[in-house]
Design a protein around this motif. Sequence first.
Motif, PDB file in Angstrom:
ATOM      1  N   ARG A  12       0.831  -1.205   0.000  1.00 16.87           N
ATOM      2  CA  ARG A  12       0.000   0.000   0.000  1.00 16.87           C
ATOM      3  C   ARG A  12       0.866   1.256   0.000  1.00 16.87           C
ATOM      4  O   ARG A  12       1.805   1.398   0.777  1.00 16.87           O
ATOM      5  CB  ARG A  12      -0.890  -0.021   1.246  1.00 16.87           C
ATOM      6  N   ASP A  14      -0.705   4.884  -0.864  1.00  9.36           N
ATOM      7  CA  ASP A  14      -1.760   5.743  -1.401  1.00  9.36           C
ATOM      8  C   ASP A  14      -1.217   7.070  -1.893  1.00  9.36           C
ATOM      9  O   ASP A  14      -0.235   7.613  -1.362  1.00  9.36           O
ATOM     10  CB  ASP A  14      -2.820   6.001  -0.332  1.00  9.36           C
ATOM     11  N   GLY A  16      -2.661  10.637  -2.198  1.00  8.07           N
ATOM     12  CA  GLY A  16      -3.830  11.433  -1.813  1.00  8.07           C
ATOM     13  C   GLY A  16      -4.980  10.501  -1.434  1.00  8.07           C
ATOM     14  O   GLY A  16      -4.809   9.584  -0.633  1.00  8.07           O
ATOM     15  N   ASP A  17      -6.143  10.716  -2.039  1.00 12.18           N
ATOM     16  CA  ASP A  17      -7.292   9.859  -1.743  1.00 12.18           C
ATOM     17  C   ASP A  17      -7.407   8.691  -2.720  1.00 12.18           C
ATOM     18  O   ASP A  17      -8.409   7.968  -2.729  1.00 12.18           O
ATOM     19  CB  ASP A  17      -8.592  10.670  -1.742  1.00 12.18           C
ATOM     20  N   LEU A  18      -6.367   8.468  -3.526  1.00 12.10           N
ATOM     21  CA  LEU A  18      -6.357   7.371  -4.484  1.00 12.10           C
ATOM     22  C   LEU A  18      -5.690   6.146  -3.851  1.00 12.10           C
ATOM     23  O   LEU A  18      -4.491   6.146  -3.569  1.00 12.10           O
ATOM     24  CB  LEU A  18      -5.606   7.777  -5.751  1.00 12.10           C
ATOM     25  N   THR A  19      -6.481   5.109  -3.625  1.00  9.69           N
ATOM     26  CA  THR A  19      -5.954   3.861  -3.078  1.00  9.69           C
ATOM     27  C   THR A  19      -4.954   3.267  -4.061  1.00  9.69           C
ATOM     28  O   THR A  19      -5.283   3.025  -5.221  1.00  9.69           O
ATOM     29  CB  THR A  19      -7.093   2.857  -2.827  1.00  9.69           C
ATOM     30  N   HIS A  41      -4.246   0.964  -8.828  1.00 12.63           N
ATOM     31  CA  HIS A  41      -5.084   1.993  -8.207  1.00 12.63           C
ATOM     32  C   HIS A  41      -6.507   1.464  -8.054  1.00 12.63           C
ATOM     33  O   HIS A  41      -7.122   1.010  -9.014  1.00 12.63           O
ATOM     34  CB  HIS A  41      -5.102   3.256  -9.071  1.00 12.63           C
ATOM     35  N   GLN A  44     -12.013   1.329  -5.970  1.00 11.52           N
ATOM     36  CA  GLN A  44     -12.680   2.184  -5.012  1.00 11.52           C
ATOM     37  C   GLN A  44     -13.802   2.921  -5.728  1.00 11.52           C
ATOM     38  O   GLN A  44     -13.885   2.900  -6.961  1.00 11.52           O
ATOM     39  CB  GLN A  44     -11.692   3.179  -4.399  1.00 11.52           C
ATOM     40  N   TYR A  46     -15.561   6.654  -6.098  1.00 15.84           N
ATOM     41  CA  TYR A  46     -15.466   8.096  -5.854  1.00 15.84           C
ATOM     42  C   TYR A  46     -16.864   8.687  -5.702  1.00 15.84           C
ATOM     43  O   TYR A  46     -17.769   8.367  -6.474  1.00 15.84           O
ATOM     44  CB  TYR A  46     -14.749   8.778  -7.029  1.00 15.84           C
ATOM     45  N   ASN A  50     -15.916  14.912  -6.746  1.00 18.58           N
ATOM     46  CA  ASN A  50     -14.548  14.559  -6.352  1.00 18.58           C
ATOM     47  C   ASN A  50     -13.520  15.333  -7.185  1.00 18.58           C
ATOM     48  O   ASN A  50     -13.863  15.991  -8.162  1.00 18.58           O
ATOM     49  CB  ASN A  50     -14.339  13.056  -6.485  1.00 18.58           C
ATOM     50  N   HIS A  51     -12.254  15.202  -6.800  1.00 15.15           N
ATOM     51  CA  HIS A  51     -11.169  15.884  -7.514  1.00 15.15           C
ATOM     52  C   HIS A  51     -10.556  15.011  -8.613  1.00 15.15           C
ATOM     53  O   HIS A  51      -9.698  15.482  -9.362  1.00 15.15           O
ATOM     54  CB  HIS A  51     -10.080  16.314  -6.529  1.00 15.15           C
ATOM     55  N   LYS A 111     -15.664  13.594 -12.402  1.00 16.25           N
ATOM     56  CA  LYS A 111     -15.511  14.392 -11.181  1.00 16.25           C
ATOM     57  C   LYS A 111     -16.862  14.874 -10.660  1.00 16.25           C
ATOM     58  O   LYS A 111     -17.071  14.971  -9.453  1.00 16.25           O
ATOM     59  CB  LYS A 111     -14.571  15.572 -11.445  1.00 16.25           C
TER      60      LYS A 111
END
Length: 282
Positions: A12, A14, A16-19, A41, A44, A46, A50-51, A111
């Motif tokens: 793991r 990550d 930012g918010d990207l697994t 990646h 997940q 979103y 989102n960004h 997004k």
Amino acid sequence: MRQVLRQHPALRDDIGDLTTRRPLPSRDLPQLDPFLFLNHHGPQVYAPGNHGLPFGPHPHRGFETVSFILKGEMAHLDSGGHESVIGEGGIQWMTAGSGLVHAEISPESFKQSGGPLEILQLWVNLPARLKMTQPSYTGLQRADIPAIAVPGGTANLISGDFEGQKGPYASLTGVAMMTVELEPGASLTLPAPSARTVFLYVVAGEPVVGGTACREAHLIELDQDGDAVEVSTHGPVTLLYGHADPIGEPVVAHGPFVMNTREEIHAAIQDYQAGKFGAIAG
């Protein structure tokens, strides 16, 4: 038949918010010549508003990037003037060669609306004779990629030859690449030409490879004895599978540049800073 030497977990890391999980490079496997790097990646979901993906404009030189969009979609822009949005089941194959700037981001629609996302990003090295080749880009949608029926599933052939068919992407170095989706109880034999490096990553599920039970999110390192790989399944399995000739040259990597010497890395940095890689319009 080739046998399993080791299984390398995707660790793991990550962004930012990207697994993000990464099996290559690792402490035990710095490269699998000519394969240099793999990021997994997701998967997940979103939320709306989102960004999106965080891969804004950045340079590359000396190798190729291949992005597999398993779920969701991804937009590509680069300083060579290439632009596309590739959806689920498609791929983006970019030859950085002598150098360009590219961005891999989420389109505005994603997004705004959100949704599931899962992407594999693979780096493939180029030999010295091709490191300064003209940059190029190919985007393939799912409909462009042959879905070949195999016992208990489907092989989506991107490049190379398989079952009498040829993949739509013609690799500069003869890389064969496919994704394989298998149902429970599947059993098939995949080609692994002798003297070639096999790339086998378990995206999902727990297949049996060459008689060895393999784990999800692991890169499977195989021996060189044989010209085929046996895969069977108890549950559903998704694989990233390919093979290529090893290059056998020195690898000097620094961030987004992969060359043969430190001097070539310094030259890449200077050329990028001097604007020789171009810029993304707008």
